[in-house]
Write a protein that holds these residues in place. Structure first.
Motif, PDB file in Angstrom:
ATOM      1  N   ALA A 363       0.825  -1.204   0.000  1.00 33.61           N
ATOM      2  CA  ALA A 363       0.000   0.000   0.000  1.00 33.61           C
ATOM      3  C   ALA A 363       0.862   1.258   0.000  1.00 33.61           C
ATOM      4  O   ALA A 363       1.960   1.274   0.560  1.00 33.61           O
ATOM      5  CB  ALA A 363      -0.924  -0.004   1.220  1.00 33.61           C
ATOM      6  N   VAL A 364       0.349   2.308  -0.637  1.00 35.41           N
ATOM      7  CA  VAL A 364       1.106   3.552  -0.803  1.00 35.41           C
ATOM      8  C   VAL A 364       0.522   4.627   0.103  1.00 35.41           C
ATOM      9  O   VAL A 364      -0.699   4.766   0.240  1.00 35.41           O
ATOM     10  CB  VAL A 364       1.067   4.016  -2.277  1.00 35.41           C
ATOM     11  N   VAL A 365       1.403   5.396   0.723  1.00 38.52           N
ATOM     12  CA  VAL A 365       0.988   6.464   1.639  1.00 38.52           C
ATOM     13  C   VAL A 365       0.485   7.664   0.831  1.00 38.52           C
ATOM     14  O   VAL A 365       1.058   8.012  -0.210  1.00 38.52           O
ATOM     15  CB  VAL A 365       2.174   6.891   2.539  1.00 38.52           C
ATOM     16  N   LYS A 366      -0.611   8.300   1.313  1.00 38.44           N
ATOM     17  CA  LYS A 366      -1.148   9.508   0.701  1.00 38.44           C
ATOM     18  C   LYS A 366      -1.294  10.594   1.757  1.00 38.44           C
ATOM     19  O   LYS A 366      -1.461  10.295   2.947  1.00 38.44           O
ATOM     20  CB  LYS A 366      -2.515   9.227   0.062  1.00 38.44           C
ATOM     21  N   ALA A 367      -1.242  11.823   1.320  1.00 43.30           N
ATOM     22  CA  ALA A 367      -1.420  12.945   2.249  1.00 43.30           C
ATOM     23  C   ALA A 367      -2.841  12.933   2.792  1.00 43.30           C
ATOM     24  O   ALA A 367      -3.798  12.675   2.062  1.00 43.30           O
ATOM     25  CB  ALA A 367      -1.133  14.263   1.538  1.00 43.30           C
ATOM     26  N   GLY A 368      -2.974  13.235   4.084  1.00 46.30           N
ATOM     27  CA  GLY A 368      -4.282  13.208   4.729  1.00 46.30           C
ATOM     28  C   GLY A 368      -4.584  11.914   5.455  1.00 46.30           C
ATOM     29  O   GLY A 368      -5.602  11.812   6.141  1.00 46.30           O
ATOM     30  N   MET A 369      -3.701  10.909   5.267  1.00 46.55           N
ATOM     31  CA  MET A 369      -3.884   9.661   6.017  1.00 46.55           C
ATOM     32  C   MET A 369      -3.428   9.846   7.464  1.00 46.55           C
ATOM     33  O   MET A 369      -2.518  10.636   7.744  1.00 46.55           O
ATOM     34  CB  MET A 369      -3.095   8.519   5.371  1.00 46.55           C
TER      35      MET A 369
END
Length: 1025
Positions: A363-369
């Motif tokens: 899984a890839v990290v996204k802003a707002g997580m």
């Protein structure tokens, strides 16, 4: 509580986001043309589910028994009246990226068949496949009816959990704000419990870790801890707080907190707060006197956590962040790392399984997580290499927000994680002693002749101050007592009370079970032993009556006829018992009488009255059997079945021989051995009888040495009663007799007798060896159970005399209880369960007073200790004050059953009227009033108060006259008779003797002279008295 209101702005914003995501997510949600979200009312459902998360995200609240069906152009919501009205503000035509919204009211009469048909038709018009959360299960009639309708229509269900997980992963500004508040709640709770633990370390006091963990959970909604955050009522814990110390550590989120006492070494605390349904987490390790190696390990774990937080940037794969954190950790610590995962995505659900920070997560990290990062390392060797201490561990966890630009935001940063903030150093005693000696020497040098009066005045002033401190402390306890009780009762009202289910008194549940014997067909009285039923003919119809409905029956023979009379229970027939009648105002049969001839008719084998005689005998037997079974059932109420004992085959198991058991569960008094196994004790008698006591059912374990006692014993007070044989027991004791219980007073003793001196020395030596053996056994058991079982010993110097049951004995306080274990039945009062202690009959003219223990559970009967010497009252007050227990006192005895009944019936009214303040508040003010009216008080006590106290005591279970001789001697003055009573008794005796002598022809003049001499005045003779 007011009904929730839909925030239509948030609803439309998030619904628009949902439909945009639907168009983009081709492989997931985009593969279906419709989806369904259904939440059913099920108290046993899992606390976290995708269906609940969807409702909270879109509706900002949970709505049970509400169905939402969405297609590409329409959203239809099916709900009951209030739930349908919840969506009125958003109903209307779609547009601007929103679908048309329609609300359908449920039709519970037809079980929503027409509504389900309409919704399924809407799904079929879009295709034969529908998206749903397949893992969410709700056991509910509404949910099952919908599932049956879907299956009948042949609609195929597709799981869309992963797609919605992606949708909810990135948080908007409103969600981030709620998570920040949740993180602040966690930080405040940690700061509060940290102060509590540091105070315990300073005072060298050890409490149960489970109690401390409970304090953390309670502090999450405490306004004194949380401030303005606590005004929001929707605050709760994500999971039960986990506190661990003493060498036993587990980093699973489901680990329960142990009941063992806290160990001042490496103390890990993991807690999670939920604010408006959004989660947060925080874990810290408090190190007490750590070794250098442990400090280095802590710094390494902290560096790894900071590296992990730094690596969680947009575009990074979770497994790459995991690898960066592990590489930062020291090599020797990597093997001890809890490698399953180093954190996970959080939000409405505490843990999102698809976004775990693990070695294989793509899984890839996204802003707002928002992530919860957690790194735990154990075991780390000894806490202090210089001392014999236990294994240590380090656990750190924080809640972080992934930011697009700049470093990530640590939402729990206020709970400082640096080593200096989480380390406690205790000053060496030698330094303190040197400082104190220097100050003492300086005072001695300055001390002259003129200083002596100052010392005396200080001493007197200090004594007064201690007394005033006690009064002030009691006032504080009095103020907090009513508030704590009201809060406790409010929490209890919210929880459903479990009602006791009674045995069914239905004779036959179906006509198939109704007997078809000839006696029933011939309309005779028939007794069915199998179903505990008596079948009686009434107007040509056999009618069954359960044996519990028959009060009694009688048989009589009058002339040529035999009569059988059957009396039934009915409303009002059983005074004081629980009502068995759901409709007490209906008409009931009170009695039936049957008559049969004793004469045998031609052709009959026996007289018809034989049926009544047989029925009477069988009814009596059945009643006796039924009552016996009921008594056994009542005896079993509250008793639990213990788990199976896991036997340890090791030869080094702690074991004690030649012990007797109380109560005498075995038929004969036989000695045996007590052995500690994996999860409990096993007592084996010489005859082979076995009795098991499991550790998890032991509430209190006591070890009482044989100092000034004739018994040395181990006593276990159980959490739940256990059935041994046919009786239930909550206390079990293993003991050995020391010395002679009885002494031959006729034997001549001389102080210089060598045999007596030698026997005393032998007895002292035997007592010493027994104390050592029992102490060694308890120490081994505590070590084997990792202090899960802690033996408490009484403080002999704080003991005082009293009569808890029948005999006068010494009551001894322990760290958590007040006990007497020598006499049987034992007396054990848990101080944590005590609300307050009231001292009755406290008056200067009386030698004794009574203690009444009122428990926090108001349905529990109060416990009374009578005949406590007045000389012990000051030490008892001091002891109660040191235990933070509120006490009151008064000159009269109170009717406690009536008082407690009044409180239980309407607790709110009781506390509105002042609560426990009616008991007199400040006891010291009463003392001043007594001093002012000393003579008046003395007159009252000599006449009224003593007689009142005697009457009140006679209403209780036991009286002073039922006790031992010591108790009656102590209370001669308070319960003695005055001269007028003694004269009346003497007059009655004289009349009785006069009558006897008249019958025997005795001399009347001699008795008359003696009676006349007695009535001239003065007390009766010593012989008569």
């Amino acid at each position: 509580m007011s009904a929730p209101i839909l925030n239509h702005e948030v609803f439309k914003k998030r619904l628009r986001k949902l439909y945009q995501f639907w168009d983009k997510d081709v492989d997931g949600l985009g593969s279906v043309e419709s989806f369904v979200v259904l939440v059913g009312r099920d108290p046993n459902a899992k606390p976290y589910s995708k269906s609940n998360a969807f409702q909270i995200w879109l509706y900002t609240c949970e709505l049970d028994d509400t169905l939402a069906v969405a297609t590409k152009d329409k959203l239809v919501i099916l709900g009951s009246g209030k739930k349908a009205a919840f969506f009125e503000s958003v109903v209307g035509e779609g547009g601007n990226g929103l679908p048309a919204i329609e609300v359908i009211h449920r039709n519970k009469v037809s079980k929503d068949k027409d509504n389900f048909a309409q919704l399924i038709g809407m799904i079929e018009s879009s295709g034969k496949e529908v998206g749903c959360f397949m893992k969410d299960k709700f056991k509910n009639e509404f949910v099952e009816s919908w599932e049956d309708a879907l299956n009948e229509a042949g609609v195929k269900k597709i799981d869309m959990s992963t797609s919605f997980m992606k949708l909810l992963a990135v948080k908007d500004s409103d969600e981030v704000s709620l998570i920040k508040n949740a993180a602040n709640v966690s930080v405040n709770s940690w700061g509060n419990i940290k102060k509590v633990v540091v105070d315990l370390i300073d005072n060298e006091t050890k409490k149960k870790m489970s109690d401390l963990a409970m304090k953390v959970d309670e502090s999450m909604s405490d306004i004194q801890v949380q401030g303005a955050l606590a005004k929001k009522k929707n605050i709760e814990n994500c999971y039960d707080t986990i506190m661990q110390s003493g060498g036993s550590y587990s980093f699973k989120w489901s680990t329960p907190t142990s009941d063992s006492r806290i160990h001042f070494g490496a103390i890990t605390t993991s807690l999670g707060a939920k604010f408006e349904n959004y989660c947060s987490n925080l874990a810290r390790t408090l190190l007490v006197q750590p070794s250098k190696e442990l400090e280095e390990a802590y710094e390494s774990v902290l560096a790894a956590e900071l590296k992990l937080i730094e690596s969680l940037k947009p575009g990074t794969r979770l497994k790459d962040a995991y690898e960066a954190a592990v590489n930062t950790l020291k090599l020797e610590l990597r093997e001890k790392l809890y490698k399953k995962e180093l954190g996970f995505l959080t939000g409405i659900e505490f843990r999102e399984a698809a976004f775990t920070i693990s070695a294989d997560s793509e899984a890839v990290v996204k802003a707002g997580m928002v992530f919860i990062v957690s790194i735990g390392v154990a075991p780390l060797g000894k806490e202090d290499a210089k001392k014999d201490t236990r294994e240590a561990a380090v656990l750190l966890s924080d809640t972080i927000l992934v930011c697009e630009d700049g470093p990530n935001e640590i939402l729990t940063e206020k709970a400082k994680s640096r080593l200096r903030s989480n380390m406690v150093r205790i000053k060496e005693n030698e330094e303190e002693e040197d400082t104190r000696r220097r100050s003492d020497n300086k005072e001695k040098k300055d001390m002259g002749r003129g200083k002596r009066s100052v010392v005396l005045s200080d001493q007197t002033r200090n004594k007064t101050t201690n007394e005033e401190k006690r009064k002030e402390h009691q006032k504080e306890l009095a103020e907090s007592l009513n508030e704590a009780a009201k809060k406790r009762l409010a929490e209890k009202t919210g929880s459903e009370e479990q009602k006791k289910t009674k045995k069914s008194n239905v004779s036959y549940k179906s006509m198939e079970k109704f007997p078809t014997d000839s006696d029933v067909r011939n309309l005779s009285v028939y007794v069915d032993k199998k179903h505990d039923t008596v079948i009686l003919p009434i107007f040509g119809v056999p009618v069954p009556f359960h044996i519990s409905m028959i009060k009694n029956c009688s048989q009589s023979v009058e002339g040529d006829y035999t009569y059988l009379r059957v009396n039934f229970t009915h409303p009002g027939s059983q005074v004081g018992k629980d009502p068995l009648f759901p409709n007490p105002f209906a008409e009931y049969v009170k009695e039936l009488t049957y008559r049969a001839s004793n004469m045998k008719e031609p052709g009959e084998i026996c007289a018809s009255s034989n049926n009544l005689a047989t029925a009477f005998r069988l009814i009596k037997e059945m009643q006796k059997k039924f009552r016996t079974e009921e008594a056994e059932e009542r005896e079993k109420e509250g008793a639990v079945k213990q788990d199976k004992l896991l036997l340890s085959l090791a030869k080094a198991n702690p074991k004690m021989k030649d012990l007797y058991i109380r109560p005498n569960i075995i038929a004969k008094k036989i000695s045996g051995s007590l052995e500690a196994h994996t999860n409990g004790f096993r007592y084996t008698s010489l005859r082979g009888d076995k009795i098991d006591v499991l550790y998890n059912n032991v509430k209190h374990a006591f070890y009482q040495p044989c100092d000034n006692e004739m018994l040395i014993l181990l006593h276990f007070h159980l959490k739940h009663p256990v059935l041994w044989g046919k009786k239930k027991y909550q206390d079990i004791q293993f003991y050995t007799e020391v010395g002679e219980v009885t002494t031959d007073l006729g034997k001549y003793h001389h102080m210089q007798d060598r045999d007596d001196i030698q026997s005393e020395q032998m007895e002292r030596e035997m007592r010493r060896k027994l104390n050592e053996a029992f102490k060694s056994f308890t120490t081994k058991v505590e070590k084997q159970t990792n202090e899960a079982l802690d033996f408490d010993s009484p403080f002999n110097e704080l003991g005082f005399m009293g009569t808890p049951h029948r005999s006068n004995c010494i009551l001894k306080p322990t760290s958590s209880c007040l006990i007497n274990l020598t006499e049987w039945p034992p007396f054990v009062v848990t101080l944590e369960e005590v609300e307050l202690v009231h001292l009755e009959r406290v008056h200067f003219a009386l030698k004794n007073f009574d203690m009444v223990f009122i428990f926090k559970d108001y349905n529990r009967k109060t416990q009374m200790v009578t005949s406590v010497p007045m000389t012990s009252i000051d030490s008892i007050k001091e002891w109660l004050n040191s235990c933070d227990i509120r006490y009151t006192e008064g000159p009269q005895s109170l009717n406690w059953p009536k008082i407690m009944k009044h409180i239980v019936e309407d607790p709110e009214k009781f506390f509105e009227e002042g609560g426990w303040n009616f008991l007199g508040g400040d006891s010291d003010a009463e003392d001043e009033d007594e001093d002012e009216s000393e003579e008046e008080g003395y007159i009252e006590s000599s006449s009224g108060s003593e007689s009142d106290s005697d009457e009140d005591e006679s209403e209780g279970e036991e009286t002073e006259s039922d006790g031992d001789d010591d108790g009656s001697l102590d209370s001669d003055e308070s319960s003695g008779k005055d001269w007028s009573d003694l004269e009346e008794e003497a007059a009655r005796d004289d009349k009785r003797k006069e009558k006897d002598q008249l019958e025997k022809g005795g001399d009347r003049d001699r008795d008359r002279k003696r009676r006349d001499h007695h009535h001239k005045g003065g007390p009766p003779s010593k012989k008569r008295r």
